[in-house]
Design a protein around this motif. Structure first.
Motif, PDB file in Angstrom:
ATOM      1  N   SER A 194       0.834  -1.206   0.000  1.00 48.08           N
ATOM      2  CA  SER A 194       0.000   0.000   0.000  1.00 48.08           C
ATOM      3  C   SER A 194       0.866   1.252   0.000  1.00 48.08           C
ATOM      4  CB  SER A 194      -0.918   0.020   1.212  1.00 48.08           C
ATOM      5  OG  SER A 194      -1.793  -1.072   1.182  1.00 48.08           O
ATOM      6  N   VAL A 195       1.921   1.228   0.819  1.00 46.20           N
ATOM      7  CA  VAL A 195       2.831   2.373   0.882  1.00 46.20           C
ATOM      8  C   VAL A 195       3.554   2.556  -0.453  1.00 46.20           C
ATOM      9  CG1 VAL A 195       4.876   3.311   2.038  1.00 46.20           C
ATOM     10  CG2 VAL A 195       3.125   2.122   3.365  1.00 46.20           C
ATOM     11  N   LEU A 196       4.014   1.449  -1.022  1.00 44.34           N
ATOM     12  CA  LEU A 196       4.693   1.520  -2.308  1.00 44.34           C
ATOM     13  C   LEU A 196       3.741   2.016  -3.403  1.00 44.34           C
ATOM     14  CD1 LEU A 196       7.239   0.982  -3.967  1.00 44.34           C
ATOM     15  CD2 LEU A 196       6.442  -1.359  -4.279  1.00 44.34           C
ATOM     16  N   GLY A 197       2.508   1.545  -3.376  1.00 48.25           N
ATOM     17  CA  GLY A 197       1.515   1.984  -4.359  1.00 48.25           C
ATOM     18  C   GLY A 197       1.213   3.460  -4.249  1.00 48.25           C
ATOM     19  N   ALA A 198       1.062   3.953  -3.014  1.00 45.55           N
ATOM     20  CA  ALA A 198       0.804   5.382  -2.809  1.00 45.55           C
ATOM     21  C   ALA A 198       1.995   6.225  -3.250  1.00 45.55           C
ATOM     22  CB  ALA A 198       0.473   5.649  -1.348  1.00 45.55           C
ATOM     23  N   THR A 199       3.207   5.726  -2.982  1.00 44.29           N
ATOM     24  CA  THR A 199       4.413   6.443  -3.404  1.00 44.29           C
ATOM     25  C   THR A 199       4.507   6.502  -4.916  1.00 44.29           C
ATOM     26  OG1 THR A 199       5.529   5.717  -1.384  1.00 44.29           O
ATOM     27  CG2 THR A 199       6.921   6.515  -3.179  1.00 44.29           C
ATOM     28  N   LEU A 200       4.255   5.378  -5.573  1.00 41.29           N
ATOM     29  CA  LEU A 200       4.275   5.365  -7.035  1.00 41.29           C
ATOM     30  C   LEU A 200       3.192   6.265  -7.620  1.00 41.29           C
ATOM     31  CD1 LEU A 200       5.006   1.624  -7.899  1.00 41.29           C
ATOM     32  CD2 LEU A 200       6.474   3.586  -8.303  1.00 41.29           C
ATOM     33  N   GLN A 201       2.012   6.246  -7.002  1.00 44.20           N
ATOM     34  CA  GLN A 201       0.925   7.121  -7.454  1.00 44.20           C
ATOM     35  C   GLN A 201       1.352   8.581  -7.367  1.00 44.20           C
ATOM     36  OE1 GLN A 201      -2.079   6.076  -8.575  1.00 44.20           O
ATOM     37  NE2 GLN A 201      -3.176   8.011  -8.657  1.00 44.20           N
ATOM     38  N   PHE A 202       2.015   8.955  -6.262  1.00 43.80           N
ATOM     39  CA  PHE A 202       2.488  10.322  -6.100  1.00 43.80           C
ATOM     40  C   PHE A 202       3.539  10.673  -7.151  1.00 43.80           C
ATOM     41  CE2 PHE A 202       5.801  13.137  -4.446  1.00 43.80           C
ATOM     42  CZ  PHE A 202       5.064  14.290  -4.277  1.00 43.80           C
ATOM     43  N   VAL A 203       4.517   9.793  -7.341  1.00 45.68           N
ATOM     44  CA  VAL A 203       5.589  10.068  -8.309  1.00 45.68           C
ATOM     45  C   VAL A 203       5.022  10.166  -9.722  1.00 45.68           C
ATOM     46  CG1 VAL A 203       7.686   9.105  -9.359  1.00 45.68           C
ATOM     47  CG2 VAL A 203       7.412   9.095  -6.877  1.00 45.68           C
ATOM     48  N   ILE A 204       4.128   9.274 -10.067  1.00 47.94           N
ATOM     49  CA  ILE A 204       3.526   9.295 -11.408  1.00 47.94           C
ATOM     50  C   ILE A 204       2.686  10.561 -11.582  1.00 47.94           C
ATOM     51  CG2 ILE A 204       1.835   8.156 -12.888  1.00 47.94           C
ATOM     52  CD1 ILE A 204       2.883   5.472 -11.728  1.00 47.94           C
ATOM     53  N   THR A 205       1.911  10.920 -10.566  1.00 45.90           N
ATOM     54  CA  THR A 205       1.101  12.137 -10.639  1.00 45.90           C
ATOM     55  C   THR A 205       1.992  13.368 -10.777  1.00 45.90           C
ATOM     56  OG1 THR A 205      -0.626  11.115  -9.303  1.00 45.90           O
ATOM     57  CG2 THR A 205      -0.645  13.516  -9.450  1.00 45.90           C
ATOM     58  N   ALA A 206       3.054  13.430  -9.988  1.00 43.00           N
ATOM     59  CA  ALA A 206       3.973  14.568 -10.076  1.00 43.00           C
ATOM     60  C   ALA A 206       4.617  14.638 -11.460  1.00 43.00           C
ATOM     61  CB  ALA A 206       5.045  14.457  -8.990  1.00 43.00           C
ATOM     62  N   ALA A 207       4.984  13.490 -12.030  1.00 44.59           N
ATOM     63  CA  ALA A 207       5.579  13.476 -13.369  1.00 44.59           C
ATOM     64  C   ALA A 207       4.583  13.943 -14.420  1.00 44.59           C
ATOM     65  CB  ALA A 207       6.092  12.069 -13.694  1.00 44.59           C
ATOM     66  N   VAL A 208       3.346  13.488 -14.319  1.00 40.99           N
ATOM     67  CA  VAL A 208       2.318  13.909 -15.279  1.00 40.99           C
ATOM     68  C   VAL A 208       2.105  15.416 -15.185  1.00 40.99           C
ATOM     69  CG1 VAL A 208      -0.149  13.773 -15.811  1.00 40.99           C
ATOM     70  CG2 VAL A 208       1.155  11.679 -15.427  1.00 40.99           C
ATOM     71  N   VAL A 209       1.992  15.931 -13.970  1.00 49.63           N
ATOM     72  CA  VAL A 209       1.797  17.374 -13.793  1.00 49.63           C
ATOM     73  C   VAL A 209       2.998  18.141 -14.343  1.00 49.63           C
ATOM     74  CG1 VAL A 209       1.652  19.208 -12.054  1.00 49.63           C
ATOM     75  CG2 VAL A 209       0.228  17.180 -11.853  1.00 49.63           C
ATOM     76  N   TYR A 210       4.206  17.664 -14.047  1.00 57.32           N
ATOM     77  CA  TYR A 210       5.403  18.385 -14.501  1.00 57.32           C
ATOM     78  C   TYR A 210       5.521  18.383 -16.020  1.00 57.32           C
ATOM     79  CZ  TYR A 210      10.192  19.830 -15.179  1.00 57.32           C
ATOM     80  OH  TYR A 210      11.304  20.493 -15.610  1.00 57.32           O
ATOM     81  N   PHE A 211       5.416  17.200 -16.616  1.00 56.83           N
ATOM     82  CA  PHE A 211       5.665  17.103 -18.056  1.00 56.83           C
ATOM     83  C   PHE A 211       4.499  17.599 -18.909  1.00 56.83           C
ATOM     84  CE2 PHE A 211       8.785  13.953 -16.498  1.00 56.83           C
ATOM     85  CZ  PHE A 211       9.915  14.566 -17.024  1.00 56.83           C
ATOM     86  N   LEU A 212       3.275  17.531 -18.396  1.00 58.68           N
ATOM     87  CA  LEU A 212       2.133  17.980 -19.194  1.00 58.68           C
ATOM     88  C   LEU A 212       1.694  19.404 -18.874  1.00 58.68           C
ATOM     89  CD1 LEU A 212      -0.136  14.797 -19.328  1.00 58.68           C
ATOM     90  CD2 LEU A 212       1.546  15.601 -20.992  1.00 58.68           C
ATOM     91  N   MET A 213       2.083  19.945 -17.706  1.00 54.07           N
ATOM     92  CA  MET A 213       1.636  21.292 -17.347  1.00 54.07           C
ATOM     93  C   MET A 213       2.786  22.254 -17.083  1.00 54.07           C
ATOM     94  SD  MET A 213      -1.604  21.340 -17.579  1.00 54.07           S
ATOM     95  CE  MET A 213      -2.022  22.833 -16.741  1.00 54.07           C
ATOM     96  N   VAL A 214       3.667  21.911 -16.168  1.00 54.84           N
ATOM     97  CA  VAL A 214       4.691  22.855 -15.727  1.00 54.84           C
ATOM     98  C   VAL A 214       5.708  23.128 -16.826  1.00 54.84           C
ATOM     99  CG1 VAL A 214       6.566  23.200 -14.063  1.00 54.84           C
ATOM    100  CG2 VAL A 214       4.398  22.230 -13.311  1.00 54.84           C
ATOM    101  N   LEU A 215       6.258  22.097 -17.429  1.00 55.17           N
ATOM    102  CA  LEU A 215       7.285  22.272 -18.453  1.00 55.17           C
ATOM    103  C   LEU A 215       6.758  23.022 -19.673  1.00 55.17           C
ATOM    104  CD1 LEU A 215      10.257  21.596 -18.903  1.00 55.17           C
ATOM    105  CD2 LEU A 215       9.536  19.491 -20.000  1.00 55.17           C
ATOM    106  N   PRO A 216       5.604  22.635 -20.253  1.00 52.18           N
ATOM    107  CA  PRO A 216       5.096  23.425 -21.385  1.00 52.18           C
ATOM    108  C   PRO A 216       4.778  24.874 -21.005  1.00 52.18           C
ATOM    109  CG  PRO A 216       3.997  21.305 -21.310  1.00 52.18           C
ATOM    110  CD  PRO A 216       4.806  21.426 -20.058  1.00 52.18           C
ATOM    111  N   MET A 217       4.253  25.111 -19.807  1.00 56.43           N
ATOM    112  CA  MET A 217       3.954  26.474 -19.395  1.00 56.43           C
ATOM    113  C   MET A 217       5.239  27.283 -19.241  1.00 56.43           C
ATOM    114  SD  MET A 217       1.726  28.741 -18.802  1.00 56.43           S
ATOM    115  CE  MET A 217       0.169  27.993 -18.470  1.00 56.43           C
ATOM    116  N   ALA A 218       6.287  26.682 -18.698  1.00 59.02           N
ATOM    117  CA  ALA A 218       7.563  27.384 -18.549  1.00 59.02           C
ATOM    118  C   ALA A 218       8.140  27.745 -19.914  1.00 59.02           C
ATOM    119  CB  ALA A 218       8.549  26.524 -17.757  1.00 59.02           C
ATOM    120  N   LYS A 219       8.051  26.817 -20.874  1.00 57.31           N
ATOM    121  CA  LYS A 219       8.541  27.107 -22.220  1.00 57.31           C
ATOM    122  C   LYS A 219       7.728  28.219 -22.871  1.00 57.31           C
ATOM    123  CE  LYS A 219      10.595  22.626 -23.215  1.00 57.31           C
ATOM    124  NZ  LYS A 219      10.589  21.449 -24.087  1.00 57.31           N
TER     125      LYS A 219
END
Length: 156
Positions: A86-111
C-alpha cells in the motif's frame, strides 16, 4: 463585545476575503480539485495499465507478516501484518502524478512563458533602436539649426 467591535471584526473579515490573495487561492483550489480528476484519470487509465504490463496494477496485496500467524483480512485478521504494498503503491501514485503534472503542465507552461518573455525583450530591443535613431536624428536637426544660426540671417 460592543456593536462597534462587531462591526470592526466584520469589516476586517470582509477586507480579508476581498484581498486578491484569498480570491486567487480559492480559484487555485477549485482548479486544482478539477485538475486532480484529470490527472487521476490519466494515471488510472493510461499509466497504471502500462505499469501493470510489467507487474501488477494493485500493489495492496503485497504484505509481510511481522508477528504470526497472519491470517484473514480487515477486522478479522490475526497477527501483525505490514502492508508495504500500500505504501509503495501510494508512493508510485504520487511520483507518477507529479511526473504527469510536470511534463504535461509545468514544463510546457515554462517554455511558453520563456517564449513570451523573449518576444517582449525583442520588442523592447527594437524600441530602443528606434529611440536611439530618433535621438540621433534630433541631434542632427539641432546641429543643423545651430549651424544656420551661426551663419547669421544675411549669410545664407
Amino acid at each position: 463585545m460592543s456593536d462597534n467591535g462587531k462591526t470592526s471584526v466584520w469589516q476586517g473579515f470582509k477586507a480579508f476575503l476581498m484581498r486578491g490573495n484569498v480570491v486567487d487561492l480559492a480559484v487555485a483550489v477549485v482548479i486544482g480539485a478539477a485538475f486532480t480528476n484529470i490527472v487521476n484519470a490519466v494515471v488510472k487509465g493510461v499509466i497504471n495499465p502500462l505499469v501493470g504490463a510489467f507487474g501488477t496494477k494493485n500493489l495492496d496485496s503485497y504484505s509481510s507478516c511481522l508477528k504470526g500467524p497472519c491470517e484473514g483480512t480487515g477486522d478479522t485478521a490475526t497477527g501483525v501484518t505490514i502492508m508495504w504494498g500500500s505504501v509503495l503503491g501510494a508512493t508510485l501514485q504520487f511520483v507518477i502524478t507529479a511526473a504527469v503534472v510536470y511534463f504535461l503542465m509545468v514544463l510546457p507552461m515554462a517554455k511558453y512563458l520563456a517564449r513570451v518573455e523573449a518576444r517582449r525583450k525583442a520588442k523592447e530591443g527594437t524600441r530602443e533602436v528606434v529611440e536611439i535613431s530618433e535621438l540621433e536624428v534630433l541631434k542632427e536637426i539641432r546641429d543643423t539649426l545651430v549651424a544656420q544660426r551661426g551663419q547669421g540671417p544675411g549669410e545664407r
